[in-house]
Design a protein around this motif. Structure first.
Motif, PDB file in Angstrom:
ATOM      1  N   GLY A 127      17.635  -5.355 -27.383  1.00  0.00           N
ATOM      2  CA  GLY A 127      17.430  -5.767 -26.000  1.00  0.00           C
ATOM      3  C   GLY A 127      18.650  -5.682 -25.120  1.00  0.00           C
ATOM      4  O   GLY A 127      18.588  -6.076 -23.943  1.00  0.00           O
ATOM      5  N   ALA A 128      19.759  -5.184 -25.630  1.00  0.00           N
ATOM      6  CA  ALA A 128      20.975  -5.095 -24.824  1.00  0.00           C
ATOM      7  C   ALA A 128      20.769  -4.139 -23.650  1.00  0.00           C
ATOM      8  O   ALA A 128      20.264  -3.035 -23.824  1.00  0.00           O
ATOM      9  CB  ALA A 128      22.143  -4.616 -25.684  1.00  0.00           C
ATOM     10  N   ARG A 129      21.158  -4.565 -22.455  1.00  0.00           N
ATOM     11  CA  ARG A 129      21.012  -3.722 -21.265  1.00  0.00           C
ATOM     12  C   ARG A 129      22.231  -2.811 -21.124  1.00  0.00           C
ATOM     13  O   ARG A 129      23.046  -2.933 -20.216  1.00  0.00           O
ATOM     14  CB  ARG A 129      20.824  -4.592 -20.022  1.00  0.00           C
ATOM     15  CG  ARG A 129      19.490  -5.300 -19.966  1.00  0.00           C
ATOM     16  CD  ARG A 129      19.185  -5.913 -18.607  1.00  0.00           C
ATOM     17  NE  ARG A 129      20.238  -6.810 -18.142  1.00  0.00           N
ATOM     18  CZ  ARG A 129      21.117  -6.494 -17.196  1.00  0.00           C
ATOM     19  NH1 ARG A 129      21.088  -5.298 -16.645  1.00  0.00           N
ATOM     20  NH2 ARG A 129      22.011  -7.367 -16.816  1.00  0.00           N
ATOM     21  N   ILE A 130      22.349  -1.898 -22.062  1.00  0.00           N
ATOM     22  CA  ILE A 130      23.489  -0.971 -22.096  1.00  0.00           C
ATOM     23  C   ILE A 130      22.932   0.444 -22.158  1.00  0.00           C
ATOM     24  O   ILE A 130      22.174   0.791 -23.064  1.00  0.00           O
ATOM     25  CB  ILE A 130      24.394  -1.267 -23.303  1.00  0.00           C
ATOM     26  CG1 ILE A 130      24.987  -2.678 -23.173  1.00  0.00           C
ATOM     27  CG2 ILE A 130      25.496  -0.226 -23.423  1.00  0.00           C
ATOM     28  CD1 ILE A 130      25.768  -3.138 -24.387  1.00  0.00           C
ATOM     29  N   ALA A 131      23.315   1.267 -21.180  1.00  0.00           N
ATOM     30  CA  ALA A 131      22.782   2.629 -21.081  1.00  0.00           C
ATOM     31  C   ALA A 131      23.463   3.571 -22.056  1.00  0.00           C
ATOM     32  O   ALA A 131      22.800   4.364 -22.736  1.00  0.00           O
ATOM     33  CB  ALA A 131      22.941   3.135 -19.646  1.00  0.00           C
ATOM     34  N   THR A 132      24.794   3.520 -22.113  1.00  0.00           N
ATOM     35  CA  THR A 132      25.565   4.330 -23.063  1.00  0.00           C
ATOM     36  C   THR A 132      26.752   3.508 -23.536  1.00  0.00           C
ATOM     37  O   THR A 132      27.178   2.559 -22.871  1.00  0.00           O
ATOM     38  CB  THR A 132      26.086   5.639 -22.435  1.00  0.00           C
ATOM     39  OG1 THR A 132      27.082   5.325 -21.439  1.00  0.00           O
ATOM     40  CG2 THR A 132      24.968   6.460 -21.819  1.00  0.00           C
ATOM     41  N   PHE A 133      27.284   3.904 -24.678  1.00  0.00           N
ATOM     42  CA  PHE A 133      28.454   3.214 -25.234  1.00  0.00           C
ATOM     43  C   PHE A 133      29.464   4.249 -25.708  1.00  0.00           C
ATOM     44  O   PHE A 133      29.112   5.177 -26.442  1.00  0.00           O
ATOM     45  CB  PHE A 133      28.040   2.317 -26.404  1.00  0.00           C
ATOM     46  CG  PHE A 133      29.194   1.718 -27.171  1.00  0.00           C
ATOM     47  CD1 PHE A 133      30.274   1.149 -26.509  1.00  0.00           C
ATOM     48  CD2 PHE A 133      29.203   1.715 -28.565  1.00  0.00           C
ATOM     49  CE1 PHE A 133      31.348   0.594 -27.220  1.00  0.00           C
ATOM     50  CE2 PHE A 133      30.249   1.171 -29.277  1.00  0.00           C
ATOM     51  CZ  PHE A 133      31.330   0.608 -28.607  1.00  0.00           C
ATOM     52  N   THR A 134      30.704   4.098 -25.260  1.00  0.00           N
ATOM     53  CA  THR A 134      31.810   4.935 -25.724  1.00  0.00           C
ATOM     54  C   THR A 134      32.773   4.081 -26.522  1.00  0.00           C
ATOM     55  O   THR A 134      33.299   3.081 -26.017  1.00  0.00           O
ATOM     56  CB  THR A 134      32.549   5.595 -24.545  1.00  0.00           C
ATOM     57  OG1 THR A 134      31.668   6.512 -23.890  1.00  0.00           O
ATOM     58  CG2 THR A 134      33.774   6.352 -25.032  1.00  0.00           C
ATOM     59  N   SER A 135      32.987   4.450 -27.774  1.00  0.00           N
ATOM     60  CA  SER A 135      33.839   3.697 -28.694  1.00  0.00           C
ATOM     61  C   SER A 135      35.131   4.472 -28.948  1.00  0.00           C
ATOM     62  O   SER A 135      35.091   5.649 -29.303  1.00  0.00           O
ATOM     63  CB  SER A 135      33.101   3.467 -30.022  1.00  0.00           C
ATOM     64  OG  SER A 135      33.977   3.007 -31.026  1.00  0.00           O
ATOM     65  N   ILE A 136      36.259   3.780 -28.785  1.00  0.00           N
ATOM     66  CA  ILE A 136      37.576   4.391 -29.011  1.00  0.00           C
ATOM     67  C   ILE A 136      38.348   3.528 -30.004  1.00  0.00           C
ATOM     68  O   ILE A 136      38.651   2.361 -29.731  1.00  0.00           O
ATOM     69  CB  ILE A 136      38.382   4.505 -27.700  1.00  0.00           C
ATOM     70  CG1 ILE A 136      37.546   5.170 -26.600  1.00  0.00           C
ATOM     71  CG2 ILE A 136      39.688   5.257 -27.927  1.00  0.00           C
ATOM     72  CD1 ILE A 136      38.096   4.951 -25.208  1.00  0.00           C
ATOM     73  N   SER A 137      38.636   4.060 -31.168  1.00  0.00           N
ATOM     74  CA  SER A 137      39.503   3.388 -32.152  1.00  0.00           C
ATOM     75  C   SER A 137      39.031   1.996 -32.519  1.00  0.00           C
ATOM     76  O   SER A 137      39.849   1.081 -32.669  1.00  0.00           O
ATOM     77  CB  SER A 137      40.955   3.330 -31.635  1.00  0.00           C
ATOM     78  OG  SER A 137      41.506   4.614 -31.561  1.00  0.00           O
ATOM     79  N   GLY A 138      37.740   1.823 -32.669  1.00  0.00           N
ATOM     80  CA  GLY A 138      37.235   0.530 -33.086  1.00  0.00           C
ATOM     81  C   GLY A 138      35.847   0.661 -33.664  1.00  0.00           C
ATOM     82  O   GLY A 138      34.872   0.800 -32.917  1.00  0.00           O
ATOM     83  N   PRO A 139      35.683   0.613 -34.974  1.00  0.00           N
ATOM     84  CA  PRO A 139      34.361   0.799 -35.576  1.00  0.00           C
ATOM     85  C   PRO A 139      33.548  -0.483 -35.564  1.00  0.00           C
ATOM     86  O   PRO A 139      34.065  -1.580 -35.331  1.00  0.00           O
ATOM     87  CB  PRO A 139      34.703   1.191 -37.019  1.00  0.00           C
ATOM     88  CG  PRO A 139      35.975   0.430 -37.290  1.00  0.00           C
ATOM     89  CD  PRO A 139      36.733   0.423 -35.981  1.00  0.00           C
ATOM     90  N   CYS A 140      32.280  -0.338 -35.820  1.00  0.00           N
ATOM     91  CA  CYS A 140      31.451  -1.498 -36.111  1.00  0.00           C
ATOM     92  C   CYS A 140      31.856  -2.019 -37.485  1.00  0.00           C
ATOM     93  O   CYS A 140      31.891  -1.268 -38.458  1.00  0.00           O
ATOM     94  CB  CYS A 140      29.977  -1.096 -36.095  1.00  0.00           C
ATOM     95  SG  CYS A 140      28.860  -2.387 -36.674  1.00  0.00           S
ATOM     96  N   LEU A 141      32.178  -3.293 -37.588  1.00  0.00           N
ATOM     97  CA  LEU A 141      32.625  -3.852 -38.868  1.00  0.00           C
ATOM     98  C   LEU A 141      31.537  -3.743 -39.931  1.00  0.00           C
ATOM     99  O   LEU A 141      31.841  -3.519 -41.116  1.00  0.00           O
ATOM    100  CB  LEU A 141      33.045  -5.309 -38.693  1.00  0.00           C
ATOM    101  CG  LEU A 141      34.317  -5.561 -37.859  1.00  0.00           C
ATOM    102  CD1 LEU A 141      34.673  -7.044 -37.895  1.00  0.00           C
ATOM    103  CD2 LEU A 141      35.485  -4.726 -38.358  1.00  0.00           C
ATOM    104  N   ASP A 142      30.298  -3.875 -39.540  1.00  0.00           N
ATOM    105  CA  ASP A 142      29.210  -3.754 -40.517  1.00  0.00           C
ATOM    106  C   ASP A 142      29.117  -2.327 -41.054  1.00  0.00           C
ATOM    107  O   ASP A 142      28.935  -2.115 -42.253  1.00  0.00           O
ATOM    108  CB  ASP A 142      27.884  -4.153 -39.871  1.00  0.00           C
ATOM    109  CG  ASP A 142      27.862  -5.613 -39.473  1.00  0.00           C
ATOM    110  OD1 ASP A 142      27.616  -6.459 -40.341  1.00  0.00           O
ATOM    111  OD2 ASP A 142      28.116  -5.900 -38.294  1.00  0.00           O
ATOM    112  N   HIS A 143      29.250  -1.334 -40.165  1.00  0.00           N
ATOM    113  CA  HIS A 143      29.239   0.057 -40.616  1.00  0.00           C
ATOM    114  C   HIS A 143      30.401   0.319 -41.567  1.00  0.00           C
ATOM    115  O   HIS A 143      30.248   1.008 -42.590  1.00  0.00           O
ATOM    116  CB  HIS A 143      29.335   1.000 -39.418  1.00  0.00           C
ATOM    117  CG  HIS A 143      28.190   0.880 -38.465  1.00  0.00           C
ATOM    118  ND1 HIS A 143      28.200   1.464 -37.210  1.00  0.00           N
ATOM    119  CD2 HIS A 143      26.987   0.246 -38.571  1.00  0.00           C
ATOM    120  CE1 HIS A 143      27.058   1.191 -36.603  1.00  0.00           C
ATOM    121  NE2 HIS A 143      26.313   0.447 -37.400  1.00  0.00           N
TER     122      HIS A 143
END
Length: 562
Positions: A133-149
């Motif tokens: 349900g997050a109201r986020i259209a796109t996400f750009t990740s730089i030098s920070g992974p998802c900890l779960d991944h």
């Protein structure tokens, strides 16, 4: 007050406030977040900073984005002008994600936003984008992974990539030391942070006045999240398009090995030739990547440029890359042959004489304007020549060197400059030959040209490494292409030259190694970033002999094989 703030953000008054650098406090649970808005009425972009930074780490990127976007930055809890939670537990990811949701609700209550995160800003943004349900259209990740991944990936057993990442993450263990870690920041690292960035990252930036206090508080980010998540990782799916930008000189985190495709249906991976603090050191490439992704989140197809693509190895290489999904551009002095190759791969053909520097430069600019800066350049155009040194005329020497050496030099320079300027890395492939390290008294001009390409590739590889541009020298042996039918011979009549061409063609045909085999090695060389690639058994044997028993090759060179 909260409604008036929302209305101001959407109206002209906000633009005046944003341009003057105004800050508004927004409450999220027990903390207050310092939020700033700059830019136009375009799409809203929220930039989330990492550790031990504040919103100012984005200032150089914001200055570039605000021409086209409404840019929002904020100090995360406990940093800069935002207040800290009362306990270490207040730094858990769910609270950080809620902070981002609160900011989004305040600045864009009616439309989704585009989120960009760096370092811990990216880690906490992953928590938000993988929340349903997050109201986020796109996400750009730089030098920070998802900890779960990261946790799921680390559980797959030991590997070189996992051991390397473990070594890069040494500081995480240090931050868990109860007294020493805060003390080290207070007494040593905090007062010297600006110098540390200059030495380690080549970044010139004044740290925030609150750097020591913020760094000590921020240690709680590691203590509150690392061990709980690594012990019990969750399944975190990101439904929106995600762009992962990997700085190639990042000392702390590498995201390439992570099997993100498992968690992100629409994923774009990109590289930037920078260190960990890319928002400070390389704001222009970052701003361009963010803008491009917001405009079109479709993962781009690799662009491959090939000279001498009208036949032989060039054509086979075009077909091989096209099968991987790449877009292909080929050139040749024979435009009809180049068009035929282009038709085979749904590509684009150009007529280019690689001997002419200005022609190659003009072509490179045209390719960049019409198709983009290439990801891979294959300098394949070449000609064959046989004859002793004394029987080879100056004109014949000039012709061989102009095509085989200068053609490669022109291609490397024209496209290499574009790749460096783009700042996203790439790969240059230069066609050398086993003749580069296999001396022969009847191949003086040809072997010299290919040996020069061999050494040029090694020198260029060292020079372009900081820009994340790989260079490979491909060294085929006997390959059945039409080069034998066009090879010239020194000191012979036209009739004798025709006879020698036919004999060479028969020998190469009997060898039975086609250009498709070389093309497959070229694709592998690019994927694995291999510096030297001997192709065919005789090329590999000669390469080994050149390093182990060079004297034997010199003896072999004296034999009359003409």
């Amino acid at each position: 007050m909260r409604r008036r703030w929302r209305a101001d953000l959407r109206g002209p008054a906000d633009r005046r406030q944003a341009s003057s650098g105004g800050t508004v406090k927004v409450r999220s649970g027990e903390v207050e977040l310092a939020v700033r808005v700059r830019g136009t009425d375009g799409p809203t972009v929220v930039l989330v900073h990492g550790y031990p930074d504040t919103h100012t780490v984005w200032d150089r990127v914001t200055a570039l984005l605000e021409k086209d976007f409404r840019v929002v930055t904020y100090d995360v809890r406990g940093m800069g002008e935002s207040t800290p939670p009362s306990t270490e537990d207040g730094y858990r990811l769910e609270h950080l994600a809620q902070d981002l949701f609160t900011v989004i609700d305040e600045v864009s209550p009616d439309a989704p936003v585009h989120v960009v995160g760096h370092d811990w800003g990216s880690i906490q943004a992953w928590e938000a984008v993988t929340t349903p349900g997050a109201r986020i259209a796109t996400f750009t990740s730089i030098s920070g992974p998802c900890l779960d991944h990261m946790a799921h990936w680390s559980r797959k057993g030991l590997s070189i990539a996992r051991l390397r990442q473990l070594a890069r993450s040494w500081y995480i263990g240090a931050f868990h030391l109860p007294v020493l870690a805060p003390l080290f920041w207070r007494l040593y690292l905090g007062p010297r942070w600006g110098g540390v960035l200059r030495r380690l990252e080549g970044v010139r930036a004044e740290p925030a006045p609150t750097i020591t206090r913020d760094a000590v508080r921020g240690i709680s980010l590691y203590r509150a999240n690392i061990r709980p998540v690594m012990r019990s990782p969750r399944h975190r799916l990101a439904p929106m398009p995600v762009q992962v930008i990997q700085p190639t000189r990042d000392r702390y985190i590498r995201t390439e090995p992570l099997d993100l495709e498992r968690w992100v249906p629409t994923l774009r991976r990109r590289r930037i030739a920078a260190g960990h603090w890319a928002p400070l050191s390389h704001p222009a490439p970052l701003a361009r990547m963010i803008s491009e992704f917001i405009a079109d989140s479709t993962p781009p197809r690799e662009l491959v440029v090939i000279t001498g693509g009208g036949s032989g190895i060039g054509r086979a290489t075009a077909v091989a890359f096209a099968r991987t999904g790449a877009r292909v551009v080929v050139s040749d002095v024979d435009f009809a042959a180049a068009e035929e190759t282009a038709d085979m791969v749904d590509g684009h053909a150009y007529e280019v004489d690689v001997r002419a520097e200005e022609a190659v430069r003009a072509w490179a600019r045209q390719v960049a304007d019409e198709h983009g800066v290439p990801d891979v350049v294959v300098n394949n155009a070449g000609i064959g020549h046989s004859g002793s040194f004394l029987s080879t005329s100056t004109e014949q020497w000039q012709r061989v060197l102009d095509v085989n050496l200068w053609g490669v030099v022109h291609g490397c320079r024209a496209f290499g400059e574009l790749m460096v300027e783009r700042g996203e890395g790439g790969h240059i492939v230069n066609l050398s030959s086993a003749a580069a390290y296999l001396p022969s008294k009847i191949l003086s001009a040809y072997a010299t040209s290919k040996a020069a390409v061999f050494m040029l590739s090694d020198c260029l590889r060292a020079e372009l490494a900081p820009h994340a541009i790989g260079v490979s020298a491909i060294c085929p042996g006997l390959v059945n292409t039409n080069i034998t039918a066009t090879t010239t011979f020194s000191g012979v009549s036209a009739e004798e030259q025709s006879r020698k061409q036919e004999r060479a063609s028969r020998i190469y045909a009997r060898r039975g190694f086609g250009p498709e085999g070389v093309a497959a090695e070229i694709v592998r060389a690019v994927r694995r970033n291999r510096p030297v690639v001997p192709v065919t058994a005789e090329a590999k044997a000669a390469r080994l002999a050149s390093r182990v028993t060079p004297g034997l090759l010199r003896t072999f060179a004296k034999l009359d094989l003409g």
